[in-house]
Enzyme design. Structure first.
Site, PDB file in Angstrom:
ATOM      1  N   HIS A 173     -70.876  14.083   3.784  1.00 13.08           N
ATOM      2  CA  HIS A 173     -71.731  13.080   3.317  1.00 13.08           C
ATOM      3  C   HIS A 173     -70.984  12.093   2.658  1.00 13.08           C
ATOM      4  O   HIS A 173     -70.229  12.269   1.838  1.00 13.08           O
ATOM      5  CB  HIS A 173     -72.722  13.805   2.368  1.00 13.08           C
ATOM      6  CG  HIS A 173     -73.629  12.718   1.706  1.00 13.08           C
ATOM      7  ND1 HIS A 173     -73.959  12.468   0.444  1.00 13.08           N
ATOM      8  CD2 HIS A 173     -74.543  11.848   2.327  1.00 13.08           C
ATOM      9  CE1 HIS A 173     -74.705  11.533   0.136  1.00 13.08           C
ATOM     10  NE2 HIS A 173     -75.174  11.100   1.294  1.00 13.08           N
ATOM     11  N   SER A 174     -71.619  10.870   3.120  1.00 13.61           N
ATOM     12  CA  SER A 174     -70.767   9.474   2.700  1.00 13.61           C
ATOM     13  C   SER A 174     -69.420   9.522   2.747  1.00 13.61           C
ATOM     14  O   SER A 174     -68.841   9.576   3.734  1.00 13.61           O
ATOM     15  CB  SER A 174     -71.381   9.436   1.291  1.00 13.61           C
ATOM     16  OG  SER A 174     -70.831   7.983   0.386  1.00 13.61           O
ATOM     17  N   MET A 175     -68.650   9.568   1.455  1.00 16.20           N
ATOM     18  CA  MET A 175     -67.266   9.260   1.702  1.00 16.20           C
ATOM     19  C   MET A 175     -66.589  10.578   2.049  1.00 16.20           C
ATOM     20  O   MET A 175     -65.424  10.799   2.495  1.00 16.20           O
ATOM     21  CB  MET A 175     -66.661   8.709   0.387  1.00 16.20           C
ATOM     22  CG  MET A 175     -67.144   7.471  -0.280  1.00 16.20           C
ATOM     23  SD  MET A 175     -66.443   6.023   1.062  1.00 16.20           S
ATOM     24  CE  MET A 175     -64.594   6.232   0.421  1.00 16.20           C
ATOM     25  N   GLN A 200     -72.690  12.163   7.810  1.00 14.59           N
ATOM     26  CA  GLN A 200     -74.051  11.447   7.303  1.00 14.59           C
ATOM     27  C   GLN A 200     -73.666  10.285   6.476  1.00 14.59           C
ATOM     28  O   GLN A 200     -73.225  10.588   5.266  1.00 14.59           O
ATOM     29  CB  GLN A 200     -74.757  12.836   6.668  1.00 14.59           C
ATOM     30  CG  GLN A 200     -75.037  13.699   7.495  1.00 14.59           C
ATOM     31  CD  GLN A 200     -75.720  15.010   6.628  1.00 14.59           C
ATOM     32  OE1 GLN A 200     -75.845  15.178   5.687  1.00 14.59           O
ATOM     33  NE2 GLN A 200     -76.348  15.779   7.576  1.00 14.59           N
ATOM     34  N   THR A 202     -71.793   7.869   6.485  1.00 14.53           N
ATOM     35  CA  THR A 202     -70.320   7.687   6.109  1.00 14.53           C
ATOM     36  C   THR A 202     -69.926   6.235   6.528  1.00 14.53           C
ATOM     37  O   THR A 202     -70.178   5.864   7.742  1.00 14.53           O
ATOM     38  CB  THR A 202     -69.422   8.638   6.673  1.00 14.53           C
ATOM     39  OG1 THR A 202     -69.908   9.868   6.302  1.00 14.53           O
ATOM     40  CG2 THR A 202     -68.218   8.396   6.353  1.00 14.53           C
TER      41      THR A 202
END
Length: 922
Positions: A173-175, A200, A202
């Protein structure tokens, strides 16, 4: 007066700019659909079992941990290792919690229970201590190395099992998704340890806010590796974006680069994912039930029955991901679907010869095959369209080859269908199927259910309608309109001249129905052919429906496709489609794509005002107010033409070679062009917004200084203007050394903040002294005039000691107000690393690596001197004229090199500050 004198016209102009900027901000933060995600709930109490790591590893990464997710009996059983399932590793993002794995883990556990644990997944999650890696990039490499160790630890938990995994699937998720991609850059990392990567929200393309060089260097290393080694990356990657609800990470940043030789990567927006069809914000993407169900279904379809692990077949992986995330045919996934199906059994065969047909099925006792002979229809029509409201996963439409009226076997065309929220539909071009003699629609025997099947033959030109979008600068005053009068079931509205990210429109669809008693549903699907960012709108007709039309990804230059509004309509209704430009959404696109560059434009405007003040001091001996000088000097024509000229010259080989010889960094405008992010007039708009921000920031800072000085006078005895001006006081060297030691031993941003507070204190003290002097002048003007004459006589007769007059104090405050504004932006841009350091203070006292340390070493002595600097002490400096000429080229440099690399902005600011300080000695 607490507020400085301001021009009414200036106030009106900057108020207008603030309103326009607020419109753009409102569109970004509030101008989207409501959250339609369903919350995913746990059926049993979630448990997080901490996995014991090797002592050396735990000592090397004291802040990081690895957990195994479980619920109820599953959690109890798996407290005794080893494990027997399929490992999946969840990586949280910026400030993310390892507990965010619970939605995926819980849904996967329920799915495994449904199949009696024939297969099951073990969900692991990494605790990164909720680090702010989007703001500070110094720990990204450390996180990457820890994840590598976690993967090896996880695989050891399955040793000795019959179907022990050799690789893990990763959900980031993200980073966390970027950290997963960075694993490939590690020297000793083996790609075979990963079989699937799903990210997700990212930001793959570039950091959202490039606040330090560690983030940009990390991105450059990862993206360069993936581009150069694309042919050798042997695992499949899926990137899912949240859409317009996610204002933290815009969806354009999440799209993996499209490389012709790298076909194992997919990028999609959640609003386009079948059975999801919703936009998610940055946090809800990890718990959105619709999206997590699609993800878990895909995971179970990826299992190889022989190895009981995720398949190693890349074609199957892509097929599964396409099935669940791109185009769903309303059928369960099959790796090798049967193309030919048997059409047998006791069934009725009913021929249909009309071109438009509707059948309402209700309590059917017998199976029915409706056959459509194609020979005659081919002569008149080009396409056939069928739709069914029965959303089961059985085959429902077939094609017969060389048959007269019925056939025992047919080509299963159901795999060509597309699932939509209320229907499954199929459109066929007849010339693509020359061998088919009949189209067969199958109606099963049902009890208690009611559904409708529609079919119609049509010519493509009657259902493809062109609708040019309005001009960008029409500001919504004009519109384009088309009326659908025919009784068709399906239309393609071609949105001509639409393909740029700065375009934004409102589409209004008005439906009018005659003689309709039951509620009818229409579906409007915005289809963007060059990227998977489709969105759907469901409308109950008759109604008036508004649809936002804007892009995440601009149309590539070599792409000739046209964006479409696909309308699944009712034959009993008339539809009117109107499109007009949305000015607020255009501003929203400017903020969404370029809002991160605003600090560079604000700083550029302040630098221009700063240069004007220094030159005014040199030429007239007086320094004008900050807001007056900002209005006079902060003009876009002083900056933009130079940036445009440099960009133009870089197109010539000789200039590019000279540029490279001088080892100058890449122009930010070229970086933005490569990302298709250059708007017309965007730099002008940003400059105006930046100047507006600088103006209101200046008013706020000067008002704050006056308020603090009033508070100072209320708490302490009134102070006088300094009798002797000393650039270096007795305590200044000691204070400077202490702050440098603080910077070296703790955090550079912390030392910069302390320096900033010291500087503000000095200015507040000066403001209080000036206020006291003016008050005394009002009470006893004769005494003050004598004091002023005495002060001037003392100034003339003294060479080495200068005395500060009231006019000099006011000039100094004007200058200091500008310096405070510059320093404020340096502090704001360095604040992320300070927050990161404070959050991790219990693990280490010294921030390493520290992006602000070099800047702090220069800024601390500079600001210490400037805090004691007055205009009277630098008026006669030989360096003042040169110093006054530096801010202009530096203001150009900030835009040229700092708009996409914010960490460079302070480097351009400290140069004139340093020269200003040196004016005291030269």
């Amino acid at each position: 007066m607490l507020l400085p004198s301001v021009s009414v016209w200036n106030l009106a102009f900057y108020a207008l700019m603030m309103c326009l900027a607020s419109l753009g901000l409102w569109d970004v933060f509030f101008g989207f659909e409501e959250n339609k995600c369903s919350m995913s709930y746990m059926f049993e109490y979630p448990e997080y079992q901490k996995i014991e790591l090797p002592k050396k590893l735990a000592k090397r990464y004291p802040a990081y941990e690895l957990y195994l997710y479980g619920e109820g009996s599953y959690a109890e059983e798996h407290k005794i290792l080893p494990l027997t399932g399929i490992p999946v590793l969840f990586l949280p993002g910026n400030a993310g919690s390892y507990k965010q794995v619970r939605s995926l883990g819980s849904i996967a556990l329920r799915k495994a229970e449904d199949i009696d644990f024939k297969y099951h997944f073990d969900f692991f999650s990494v605790n990164f201590n909720e680090e702010l890696v989007a703001l500070y990039g110094g720990s990204l490499q450390k996180q990457t190395k820890f994840v590598h160790e976690c993967i090896k630890t996880i695989l050891k938990l399955y040793k000795g099992q019959e179907f022990a995994p050799k690789s893990v699937a990763i959900i980031g998720h993200s980073m966390g998704g970027l950290v997963a991609r960075a694993l490939l850059t590690l020297k000793n990392f083996k790609q075979d340890l990963i079989n699937l990567l799903i990210t997700q929200a990212t930001p793959h393309v570039a950091p959202v806010m490039p606040l330090d060089r560690f983030i940009t260097d990390f991105y450059m290393t990862v993206n360069n590796y993936w581009i150069v080694n694309a042919r050798h990356i042997n695992f499949t990657t899926l990137s899912v974006a949240g859409g317009f609800r996610d204002y933290q990470v815009r969806s354009g940043l999440t799209f993996l680069p499209k490389l012709s030789h790298h076909t194992s990567a997919l990028s999609v927006v959640s609003s386009a994912v079948p059975k999801t069809w919703v936009s998610t914000d940055h946090l809800s993407i990890v718990w959105c039930k619709q999206l997590q169900l699609a993800t878990i279904r895909a995971f179970f379809d990826l299992i190889d029955a022989d190895t009981k692990q995720i398949t190693q077949n890349p074609k199957k992986k892509l097929s599964v991901l396409n099935h669940h995330f791109i185009r769903h045919p309303a059928k369960h996934f099959e790796e090798n679907p049967a193309i030919i199906s048997d059409l047998t059994g006791t069934s009725m065969w009913v021929p249909v010869k009309v071109s438009k047909w509707t059948y309402v099925a209700y309590n059917e006792s017998d199976k029915i095959y409706f056959t459509f002979p194609l020979a005659n229809h081919r002569k008149i029509y080009t396409h056939v369209y069928c739709q069914s409201t029965m959303l089961d996963t059985n085959s429902w439409i077939f094609g017969c080859i060389n048959s007269t009226s019925m056939c025992r076997q047919g080509v299963d065309l159901s795999w060509k269908a597309e699932l939509l929220p209320t229907i499954k539909s199929l459109t066929l071009r007849l010339q693509d199927y020359p061998s088919l003699s009949h189209l067969v629609v199958y109606v099963p025997s049902i009890h208690g259910s009611k559904f409708v099947i529609d079919c119609e033959f049509f010519k493509k030109e009657t259902r493809s309608i062109q609708l040019p979008v309005t001009h960008l600068f029409s500001f919504g005053l004009s519109s384009s309109k088309v009326i659908l009068n025919t009784s068709g079931l399906f239309y393609n509205i071609e949105l001509l001249n639409f393909g740029q990210i700065y375009q934004a429109f409102k589409i209004n669809v008005v439906s009018k129905c005659s003689g309709v008693k039951e509620e009818i549903t229409s579906i409007y699907k915005l289809h963007i052919p060059w990227s998977y960012e489709d969105s759907l709108t469901i409308a109950q007709v008759p109604s008036s429906t508004e649809i936002s039309l804007k892009l995440h990804i601009a149309q590539p230059e070599n792409d000739s496709h046209v964006a479409l509004l696909k309308m699944y309509t009712s034959s009993d209704c008339q539809y009117e489609v109107t499109v007009k430009t949305s000015f607020s959404q255009i501003l929203g696109q400017v903020v969404r794509f370029h809002g991160g560059a605003l600090p560079a434009y604000v700083t550029s405007s302040i630098l221009l005002a700063y240069g004007g003040q220094l030159y005014s001091l040199f030429s007239t001996g007086h320094c004008l107010e900050y807001t007056t000088m900002l209005d006079k000097e902060a003009k876009p024509y002083k900056v933009d033409p130079f940036v445009i000229m440099i960009k133009f010259l870089l197109g010539y080989k000789w200039f590019k070679e000279l540029w490279d010889v001088l080892m100058l960094p890449e122009l930010d405008a070229i970086v933005l062009t490569s990302q298709s992010m250059c708007f017309p007039l965007v730099s002008l708009i940003l400059f105006l917004f930046g100047t507006c921000t600088a103006y209101w920031g200046g008013l706020l800072s000067s008002t704050s200084v006056r308020l603090l000085s009033s508070l100072w006078l209320a708490l302490k005895r009134p102070s006088e203007l300094p009798k002797d001006i000393k650039m270096i006081s007795a305590d200044l060297p000691f204070l400077t050394v202490v702050l440098i030691i603080v910077s070296w031993t703790t955090c550079g941003a912390f030392a910069i903040l302390l320096t900033y507070l010291y500087y503000v204190f000095k200015i507040v003290h000066l403001q209080a002294s000036l206020t006291t002097y003016k008050n005394s002048q009002t009470v006893n003007p004769k005494h003050s005039r004598r004091s002023e004459k005495k002060s001037n006589h003392h100034k003339d007769s003294t060479i080495h000691h200068l005395r500060l007059s009231a006019n000099d104090a006011e000039d100094s405050l004007h200058m200091h107000n500008t310096v405070i504004n510059l320093l404020t932006w340096i502090v704001l841009l360095s604040m992320p690393s300070l927050i990161y350091w404070l959050k991790n203070l219990r693990y280490y006292f010294k921030l390493n690596p520290d992006p602000c340390k070099p800047l702090a070493f220069i800024l601390i002595p500079t600001m210490a001197i400037l805090g004691n600097t007055h205009t009277v002490s630098i008026k006669s400096s030989k360096l003042l004229k040169t110093t006054s000429q530096f801010p202009l080229p530096l203001a150009v440099g900030v835009i040229a090199f700092g708009s996409a690399h914010l960490y460079r902005v302070p480097c351009f600011v400290f140069i004139p500050l340093l020269l200003h300080a040196l004016c005291n000695f030269i």
